[in-house]
Design an enzyme around this catalytic site. Sequence first.
Site, short mmCIF file in Angstrom:
data_model
loop_
_atom_site.label_atom_id
_atom_site.label_comp_id
_atom_site.label_asym_id
_atom_site.label_seq_id
_atom_site.Cartn_x
_atom_site.Cartn_y
_atom_site.Cartn_z
N CYS A 10 0.84 -1.22 0.00
CA CYS A 10 0.00 0.00 0.00
C CYS A 10 0.86 1.25 0.00
CB CYS A 10 -0.91 0.02 1.23
SG CYS A 10 -2.01 -1.39 1.32
N ASP A 37 -20.40 12.84 -15.37
CA ASP A 37 -21.84 12.62 -15.16
C ASP A 37 -22.11 11.79 -13.90
OD1 ASP A 37 -20.85 10.18 -15.96
OD2 ASP A 37 -22.14 9.95 -17.71
C1 BEZ Z 1 0.49 -4.68 1.77
O1 BEZ Z 1 0.07 -3.57 1.49
O2 BEZ Z 1 1.68 -4.94 1.73
C2 BEZ Z 1 -0.46 -5.80 2.14
C3 BEZ Z 1 -1.62 -5.51 2.86
C4 BEZ Z 1 -2.46 -6.56 3.20
C5 BEZ Z 1 -2.17 -7.84 2.81
C6 BEZ Z 1 -1.05 -8.10 2.06
C7 BEZ Z 1 -0.17 -7.07 1.72
#
Ligand code: BEZ
Length: 221
Positions: free
Chosen positions: A46, A138
């Site tokens: 993430c 829209d």
């Molecule tokens: C990650 O962002 O590394 C991750 C988050 C949840 C599960 C697996 C990877």
Amino acid sequence: MPGILLGDEFPNFEADTTIGKIRFHDFLGNSWGILFSHPRDFTPVCTTELACAARYTEQFKKRGVKMIALSIDSVEDHRNWSKDVMAFNSDADTALPFPIIADHNRKLSVDLGMLDPDELDKDGMPLTARCVFVIGPDKKLKLSILYPATTGRNFDELLRVIDSLQLTAQKKVATPVDWKPGDKVMVIPSLSDAEAASLFPNGVTTKELPSGKKYLRYTQP
Ligand code: BEZ
């Protein structure tokens, strides 16, 4: 079944975010929008994704697309984690250039079908998957993709599909495999040859095929 289909009006939800409470349609205004969810703050994949999204902010802006992220963590976590994300970009003095929604009660994630049943938190509750929604001016859903938590997305591909969505919203064309802006496009099958000839002054070329059917029609938009 929870979820949202192409062409549906995107819900005008109210949410807590890192820029305060928003109403989604007001947040979008007349712009295109991209909403991307991620499983959890302070996780490795993430962090790389949101850092990439931050580096690409100008690219989304150039296309008139407002960006917003989402996970089930709190606003406070989002704010703290944003500093890590920008530090990962070696840009620690800059604020994350787009807001993050705090879907702490998972309501949006359930309603929009964003939960990943294979990824659970320490209480056994599912985390958000890596969902992407592109919303048109829209307010209708133009594209959705859904990756599991274990697979990071490709933001070059997101820009590429936005280029395709914006082009095909204006012209009666479709973009072929691996299309990039500037490449030839295909005339959509519902258009007659006469209509295509009048709509595309750059000309239409048709590829000969063993079937003899004349459906592979290219033009330069
Ligand atoms: C990650 O962002 O590394 C991750 C988050 C949840 C599960 C697996 C990877």
